[in-house]
Design an enzyme around this catalytic site. Sequence first.
Site, PDB file in Angstrom:
ATOM      1  N   GLN A   1       0.821  -1.206   0.000  1.00 30.16           N
ATOM      2  CA  GLN A   1       0.000   0.000   0.000  1.00 30.16           C
ATOM      3  C   GLN A   1       0.861   1.263   0.000  1.00 30.16           C
ATOM      4  O   GLN A   1       1.889   1.312   0.652  1.00 30.16           O
ATOM      5  CB  GLN A   1      -0.900  -0.009   1.238  1.00 30.16           C
ATOM      6  CG  GLN A   1      -2.170   0.781   1.060  1.00 30.16           C
ATOM      7  CD  GLN A   1      -3.259   0.348   2.033  1.00 30.16           C
ATOM      8  OE1 GLN A   1      -3.301  -0.795   2.445  1.00 30.16           O
ATOM      9  NE2 GLN A   1      -4.139   1.250   2.395  1.00 30.16           N
TER      10      GLN A   1
ATOM     11  N   SER B   1       3.881  -6.683   2.808  1.00 32.59           N
ATOM     12  CA  SER B   1       2.509  -6.616   3.313  1.00 32.59           C
ATOM     13  C   SER B   1       1.517  -7.089   2.250  1.00 32.59           C
ATOM     14  O   SER B   1       1.529  -8.255   1.868  1.00 32.59           O
ATOM     15  CB  SER B   1       2.202  -5.191   3.803  1.00 32.59           C
ATOM     16  OG  SER B   1       0.977  -5.130   4.488  1.00 32.59           O
ATOM     17  N   LEU B   2       0.669  -6.210   1.737  1.00 31.09           N
ATOM     18  CA  LEU B   2      -0.258  -6.550   0.655  1.00 31.09           C
ATOM     19  C   LEU B   2       0.467  -7.260  -0.494  1.00 31.09           C
ATOM     20  O   LEU B   2      -0.066  -8.183  -1.123  1.00 31.09           O
ATOM     21  CB  LEU B   2      -0.911  -5.260   0.140  1.00 31.09           C
ATOM     22  CG  LEU B   2      -1.467  -5.274  -1.281  1.00 31.09           C
ATOM     23  CD1 LEU B   2      -2.734  -6.089  -1.333  1.00 31.09           C
ATOM     24  CD2 LEU B   2      -1.717  -3.874  -1.782  1.00 31.09           C
TER      25      LEU B   2
ATOM     26  N   ARG C   1      -9.563  -8.589   2.466  1.00 29.62           N
ATOM     27  CA  ARG C   1      -8.558  -8.067   3.398  1.00 29.62           C
ATOM     28  C   ARG C   1      -8.717  -6.557   3.557  1.00 29.62           C
ATOM     29  O   ARG C   1      -8.708  -6.033   4.668  1.00 29.62           O
ATOM     30  CB  ARG C   1      -7.162  -8.420   2.859  1.00 29.62           C
ATOM     31  CG  ARG C   1      -5.982  -7.912   3.693  1.00 29.62           C
ATOM     32  CD  ARG C   1      -4.690  -8.287   2.968  1.00 29.62           C
ATOM     33  NE  ARG C   1      -3.502  -8.076   3.773  1.00 29.62           N
ATOM     34  CZ  ARG C   1      -2.747  -6.987   3.745  1.00 29.62           C
ATOM     35  NH1 ARG C   1      -3.086  -5.977   2.965  1.00 29.62           N
ATOM     36  NH2 ARG C   1      -1.651  -6.896   4.486  1.00 29.62           N
TER      37      ARG C   1
ATOM     38  N   HIS D   1      -0.552  -4.093  10.928  1.00 24.70           N
ATOM     39  CA  HIS D   1       0.502  -4.948  11.493  1.00 24.70           C
ATOM     40  C   HIS D   1       0.707  -4.700  12.985  1.00 24.70           C
ATOM     41  O   HIS D   1       1.828  -4.585  13.468  1.00 24.70           O
ATOM     42  CB  HIS D   1       1.804  -4.787  10.696  1.00 24.70           C
ATOM     43  CG  HIS D   1       1.630  -5.141   9.258  1.00 24.70           C
ATOM     44  ND1 HIS D   1       1.457  -6.439   8.844  1.00 24.70           N
ATOM     45  CD2 HIS D   1       1.530  -4.364   8.147  1.00 24.70           C
ATOM     46  CE1 HIS D   1       1.285  -6.452   7.534  1.00 24.70           C
ATOM     47  NE2 HIS D   1       1.309  -5.209   7.095  1.00 24.70           N
TER      48      HIS D   1
ATOM     49  N   GLN E   1      -0.052 -12.547   9.410  1.00 22.80           N
ATOM     50  CA  GLN E   1       0.563 -11.326   8.864  1.00 22.80           C
ATOM     51  C   GLN E   1      -0.104 -10.020   9.291  1.00 22.80           C
ATOM     52  O   GLN E   1       0.563  -9.018   9.535  1.00 22.80           O
ATOM     53  CB  GLN E   1       0.607 -11.418   7.331  1.00 22.80           C
ATOM     54  CG  GLN E   1       1.503 -10.400   6.666  1.00 22.80           C
ATOM     55  CD  GLN E   1       0.894  -9.836   5.390  1.00 22.80           C
ATOM     56  OE1 GLN E   1      -0.173  -9.241   5.412  1.00 22.80           O
ATOM     57  NE2 GLN E   1       1.587 -10.015   4.274  1.00 22.80           N
TER      58      GLN E   1
END
Length: 291
Positions: A9, A88-89, A113, A195, A244
């Site tokens: 992101q 991440s993503l 998500r 996170h 995650q």
Amino acid sequence: MKAYIFPGQGAQFTGMGKDLYENSALAKTLFEKANEILGFRITDIMFEGTAEQLKETKVTQPAIFLHSVILAKTLGEDFQPQMVAGHSLGEFSALVANGALSFEDGLKLVSQRALAMQKACEIKPSTMAAVLGLADAIVEEVCASIDGVVVAANYNCPGQLVISGETTAVEKACEAMKVAGAKRAIILPVGGAFHSPMMEPAREELAAAIEATTFSEPICPVYQNVTAMAVSDAAEIKKNLIIQLTAPVKWTQTVQQMIADGASSFTEVGPGNVLIGLVGKINKEVSVLSI
């Protein structure tokens, strides 16, 4: 060995993916399939939308995923990854690129998500902040000393760590980081505390969707955010993907491990070139490229 890495992101920009759509029949087909799956024309926002429209959570994450995955697919035979990772993503993009997930299932999970994270952000005021110029251990110590929820969230490169948690706790931590010698501690313009334990409601919601999705054996290992280690087992990939959302992104450790395991070049696939910039700060010897 050739490593491919996929951004998360923040990499979005107006016009992303438009050249792919206009110049590749395969890309056009996949983008139109995505519009159908999502139930709205995300391509209109990606190609012509404003920065504000692109920042909407339901748009941002699928848009970056689509740009990355479709770009990888248009490379055809030139795309021969020996190892992959995503920030991440970006881990979802990496898992479609290495064959662990289908395009359709990957997009559905990314969309779920994004919506689950948005809902979690609305429960309690939360945020993230970038801390520059402090050793990881000191950042961790400062976070542990603050009342309230604040944790190390993104280990981006040496001297650059993002913290995440309740807004008041993050603000207090930023002041304490400066006292501890940080060059800067800046609140980031994000929707919530990604996170961190604040994402627990989203993790629970996403866990059910991930468990219900079929994962295949990948063509090459994925280095996952949670462990920073090579993973090829579908059940383990699933487990790490669920963890995650509430666990830190170990990007520094991931890149170091990929290099230790033989990575000599890193190619960033998707919008922007943030990740190869981080790779260069982690290790100046490896070659980097963005496409």
